[in-house]
Design an enzyme around this catalytic site. Structure first.
Site, PDB file in Angstrom:
ATOM      1  N   PRO A   2       0.747  -1.247   0.000  1.00 39.38           N
ATOM      2  CA  PRO A   2       0.000   0.000   0.000  1.00 39.38           C
ATOM      3  C   PRO A   2       0.776   1.297   0.000  1.00 39.38           C
ATOM      4  CG  PRO A   2       0.181  -0.893   2.209  1.00 39.38           C
ATOM      5  CD  PRO A   2       1.173  -1.550   1.346  1.00 39.38           C
ATOM      6  N   GLU A   3       0.542   2.122  -0.992  1.00 33.51           N
ATOM      7  CA  GLU A   3       0.880   3.542  -0.919  1.00 33.51           C
ATOM      8  C   GLU A   3      -0.460   4.260  -1.021  1.00 33.51           C
ATOM      9  OE1 GLU A   3       4.134   4.729  -3.495  1.00 33.51           O
ATOM     10  OE2 GLU A   3       4.907   2.698  -3.503  1.00 33.51           O
ATOM     11  N   HIS A  93      -2.899 -16.101   6.774  1.00 37.94           N
ATOM     12  CA  HIS A  93      -2.247 -14.924   7.351  1.00 37.94           C
ATOM     13  C   HIS A  93      -3.218 -13.992   8.072  1.00 37.94           C
ATOM     14  CE1 HIS A  93       1.341 -16.208   5.348  1.00 37.94           C
ATOM     15  NE2 HIS A  93       0.773 -16.153   4.170  1.00 37.94           N
ATOM     16  N   ARG A 112       3.568 -10.468   6.504  1.00 41.10           N
ATOM     17  CA  ARG A 112       4.817 -10.141   7.218  1.00 41.10           C
ATOM     18  C   ARG A 112       4.605  -9.568   8.609  1.00 41.10           C
ATOM     19  NH1 ARG A 112       8.706  -7.225   2.958  1.00 41.10           N
ATOM     20  NH2 ARG A 112      10.193  -7.379   4.668  1.00 41.10           N
ATOM     21  N   ARG A 151      16.564  21.271   2.968  1.00 39.64           N
ATOM     22  CA  ARG A 151      16.828  19.831   3.083  1.00 39.64           C
ATOM     23  C   ARG A 151      17.830  19.394   2.028  1.00 39.64           C
ATOM     24  NH1 ARG A 151      12.063  16.379   5.506  1.00 39.64           N
ATOM     25  NH2 ARG A 151      13.835  14.971   5.505  1.00 39.64           N
TER      26      ARG A 151
END
Length: 270
Positions: A2-3, A93, A112, A151
């Site tokens: 997921p993004e 899972h 995971r 930055r």
DNA sequence: ACCACAACCTGGCCGC
DNA sequence: TGCGGCCAGGTTGTGG
């Protein structure tokens, strides 16, 4: 998976099934999937509450419940959510199941085990650290410029920083930088005004297109229900090492940046 | 403020 | 077939 586009797709698909439903039971198969409070407290507190809405902030899913509580879910790498009938067989899972008052269940699966659920009365304490929503009209190129200012880290690393902008991950950071013609290794504060504008436009275009395609489906592990996304067919550089750049034909190059595989065209991205 | 690296986990794939 | 090593769409914490 997921993004931002994938999480948005999950939210949209869950919404009609969940709004107005009451949670009747919680079964936790992997207690560490519950970040806060304890799995026992979580089960006790979530039971009997009605789901008022399904929302997204960055890569978080938010489920406002009755009485000021909010269920928060982050899918991390392999988390997934499905609405299935109570009698539907368990996936290997499956980590958490919330039973609903209509004979269906909301199931959180996560190969995971990185994904997390929170039950909180102060969701802002968690999502408040996130940067702006890139698709919100209030997110401007000027806003982006301010956030990049000062930055020196590579622009790709800054795009992955959720406090800078919420929702970009490894796929879309690479795709956005390709669309904007910017080398991912460039220090963020070295971008010109024109480049920041191109980047801002690319972020919005690519994310909107990806949402329209219901996100990208990359790995084979992907249980049904959530209709598979189609944006992977539109990826220009991501995981295309050695393949010709769709613009100039130069082989796509792969480097390691911010501990992540990074794909770009050394000719088109300067 | 930045970087590198480990940790959290499972499993697929590749080469030997 | 087995084993080691590498890879994976994310985030957090540590130490330099």
């Amino acid at each position: 998976m997921p993004e931002l586009p994938e999480v948005e797709t999950v939210a949209r698909e869950l919404r009609p099934h969940l709004i107005g439903r009451q949670i009747t039971k919680a079964t936790v198969y992997w207690p560490r999937s519950i970040a806060c409070p304890s799995a026992e407290e979580f089960s006790k507190l979530v039971c009997g509450r009605r789901i008022l809405n399904v929302a997204r902030r960055g890569k978080y899913l938010l489920f406002p419940l009755a009485d000021g509580w909010t269920l928060l879910i982050h899918l991390r790498m392999t988390g997934n959510l499905h609405v299935q009938p109570t009698e539907h067989p368990l996936n290997r899972h499956t980590r958490v199941i919330l039973s609903l008052d209509d004979g269906y269940t909301l199931r959180f699966t996560d190969q995971r085990k990185f994904g997390r659920l929170w039950l909180t009365q102060t969701p802002e304490a968690i999502v408040g650290k996130l940067g702006p929503e890139p698709l919100d009209p209030s997110f401007t190129a000027r806003d982006l410029a301010t956030r990049l200012w000062g930055r020196r880290a590579p622009i790709k690393a800054v795009l992955l920083d959720q406090r800078c902008i919420a929702g970009l991950g490894n796929i879309y950071a690479d795709e956005v930088l390709f669309a904007a013609g910017i080398d991912p290794r460039r220090p963020a504060n070295s971008l010109t005004d024109t480049e920041v504008h191109r980047l801002h436009a690319a972020i919005r275009t690519i994310l909107a297109e990806a949402i329209r395609a219901k996100g990208s489906t990359l790995r084979d592990y992907r249980p049904p229900t959530t209709g598979s996304g189609q944006f992977q067919a539109h990826l220009q550089v991501f995981r295309r090492e050695g393949k010709p750049c769709p613009i100039c034909g130069t082989p796509v190059q792969r480097v390691r940046l911010a501990q992540r595989s990074t794909f770009f065209c050394p000719h088109c991205q300067r």
